[in-house]
Motif scaffolding. Sequence first.
Motif, PDB file in Angstrom:
ATOM      1  N   LYS A   1      40.536  44.303  25.793  1.00 41.12           N
ATOM      2  CA  LYS A   1      41.377  43.651  26.794  1.00 41.12           C
ATOM      3  C   LYS A   1      40.596  42.961  27.916  1.00 41.12           C
ATOM      4  O   LYS A   1      40.952  41.851  28.320  1.00 41.12           O
ATOM      5  N   PRO A   2      39.546  43.568  28.500  1.00 40.29           N
ATOM      6  CA  PRO A   2      38.839  42.890  29.590  1.00 40.29           C
ATOM      7  C   PRO A   2      38.364  41.488  29.231  1.00 40.29           C
ATOM      8  O   PRO A   2      38.469  40.566  30.048  1.00 40.29           O
ATOM      9  N   ALA A   3      37.866  41.305  28.021  1.00 36.39           N
ATOM     10  CA  ALA A   3      37.424  39.971  27.604  1.00 36.39           C
ATOM     11  C   ALA A   3      38.611  39.017  27.531  1.00 36.39           C
ATOM     12  O   ALA A   3      38.513  37.840  27.904  1.00 36.39           O
ATOM     13  N   SER A   4      39.767  39.539  27.069  1.00 39.54           N
ATOM     14  CA  SER A   4      40.973  38.695  27.011  1.00 39.54           C
ATOM     15  C   SER A   4      41.423  38.307  28.408  1.00 39.54           C
ATOM     16  O   SER A   4      41.824  37.172  28.654  1.00 39.54           O
ATOM     17  N   TRP A   5      41.350  39.260  29.354  1.00 37.24           N
ATOM     18  CA  TRP A   5      41.746  38.960  30.727  1.00 37.24           C
ATOM     19  C   TRP A   5      40.859  37.873  31.330  1.00 37.24           C
ATOM     20  O   TRP A   5      41.341  36.981  32.020  1.00 37.24           O
ATOM     21  N   ALA A   6      39.568  37.959  31.055  1.00 37.63           N
ATOM     22  CA  ALA A   6      38.644  36.937  31.559  1.00 37.63           C
ATOM     23  C   ALA A   6      38.995  35.572  30.966  1.00 37.63           C
ATOM     24  O   ALA A   6      38.959  34.552  31.659  1.00 37.63           O
ATOM     25  N   TYR A   7      39.368  35.586  29.675  1.00 36.20           N
ATOM     26  CA  TYR A   7      39.770  34.324  29.043  1.00 36.20           C
ATOM     27  C   TYR A   7      41.035  33.778  29.685  1.00 36.20           C
ATOM     28  O   TYR A   7      41.132  32.584  29.979  1.00 36.20           O
ATOM     29  N   TYR A   8      42.029  34.637  29.895  1.00 40.93           N
ATOM     30  CA  TYR A   8      43.283  34.188  30.481  1.00 40.93           C
ATOM     31  C   TYR A   8      43.054  33.495  31.826  1.00 40.93           C
ATOM     32  O   TYR A   8      43.563  32.391  32.074  1.00 40.93           O
ATOM     33  N   THR A   9      42.304  34.171  32.699  1.00 42.21           N
ATOM     34  CA  THR A   9      42.111  33.604  34.038  1.00 42.21           C
ATOM     35  C   THR A   9      41.304  32.311  33.984  1.00 42.21           C
ATOM     36  O   THR A   9      41.608  31.357  34.701  1.00 42.21           O
ATOM     37  N   SER A  10      40.294  32.264  33.128  1.00 42.54           N
ATOM     38  CA  SER A  10      39.490  31.036  33.002  1.00 42.54           C
ATOM     39  C   SER A  10      40.326  29.896  32.446  1.00 42.54           C
ATOM     40  O   SER A  10      40.254  28.753  32.925  1.00 42.54           O
ATOM     41  N   TYR A  11      41.142  30.194  31.447  1.00 47.67           N
ATOM     42  CA  TYR A  11      41.981  29.163  30.833  1.00 47.67           C
ATOM     43  C   TYR A  11      42.985  28.613  31.851  1.00 47.67           C
ATOM     44  O   TYR A  11      43.165  27.400  31.972  1.00 47.67           O
ATOM     45  N   LEU A  12      43.659  29.528  32.567  1.00 48.49           N
ATOM     46  CA  LEU A  12      44.659  29.083  33.540  1.00 48.49           C
ATOM     47  C   LEU A  12      44.010  28.294  34.674  1.00 48.49           C
ATOM     48  O   LEU A  12      44.567  27.297  35.147  1.00 48.49           O
ATOM     49  N   TRP A  13      42.849  28.729  35.118  1.00 50.79           N
ATOM     50  CA  TRP A  13      42.106  28.007  36.162  1.00 50.79           C
ATOM     51  C   TRP A  13      41.754  26.605  35.692  1.00 50.79           C
ATOM     52  O   TRP A  13      41.941  25.624  36.402  1.00 50.79           O
TER      53      TRP A  13
END
Length: 319
Positions: free
Chosen positions: A82-94
Amino acid sequence: MVSPPHEAMHRIFQHDPHLFSRLSAVLGFSLPTPVEVTVMPTDLTETNPVERRVDTVLRLKSADGSSYVLAIEAQRKKVSSKPASWAYYTSYLWTTYGLPTALMVVCQDHATARWAQQPVVSGPPGLPTLTLTPLVVGPHNTPAITDPAEAREDLVMAALSAITHAAEPDINAILKALSAALQQDVPEDDADPIIEFVAQGLGDSPARKLWRNLVAVDLSFYKSYIAEEIRDEGRAEGRAEGVAEGRAEGRAEGVAEGRVEGVAQGKANAILLVLEQRGIHVPAEAHDRITGCSDLGLLDTWLTRALTATSAAEIFEAE
């Protein structure tokens, strides 16, 4: 497959997008008060065949014109990926919206909350290229709202309190306060979603039975939820008893008769359960009359009257 508690933990922020702003004040961090909140698409899938979907995404706009994006994740247990997915989510949305992006993780137990609070670091030792620090909401920092007056002031916050404290010792007091608050002339359109979110958020925990009973005490504001559940229980019990009795006799007539008698008994049980949950005393004569009736139509009429009757005698008033 997502579970009802998972859905309740993040969908409540879609139901009331301004809840995050009120929650930030409770948790003690300073953010501009948004004047506009938009629920954003949650599908983060790219053109390659990898589907990535965040639970809830909000865009919050402040009075000064500044905006930021909030990704909300519901997390019920530790998941190493999950932590890697969370990092992806925030980077993608940014990258997609060009706005500062924050991540909030909602949990229901202390162990998961402690795990989720740990900073997520990407990069080799000594070179932390990307560091993500989620805001974690759970039983450790969400207030336990046990005062009906306080619950009435912010029903959605009280519902979130119940969801995040589902496995905590104070959950019974929280549910009783929220139930009492909902009975204070709350419009049905406001009460129904709150009751549903709490029911989903409690999942299969022991507190769900208490919530069901509390809702059943005053059926006037949410009749369909509890009444249908009680009817279904009665029908299932009646059918089971009827089929068993018919098979024991070993004749087709016995099966048919057993089913009818079983359904009648199930309906009678449902009537008695409704009256019991509403705190209405059932005298022995009324009990025998209900359980001895085999007229399915009449039993349905009595069950409908039991939802609003103030005494057991009232359900027989027209007979």
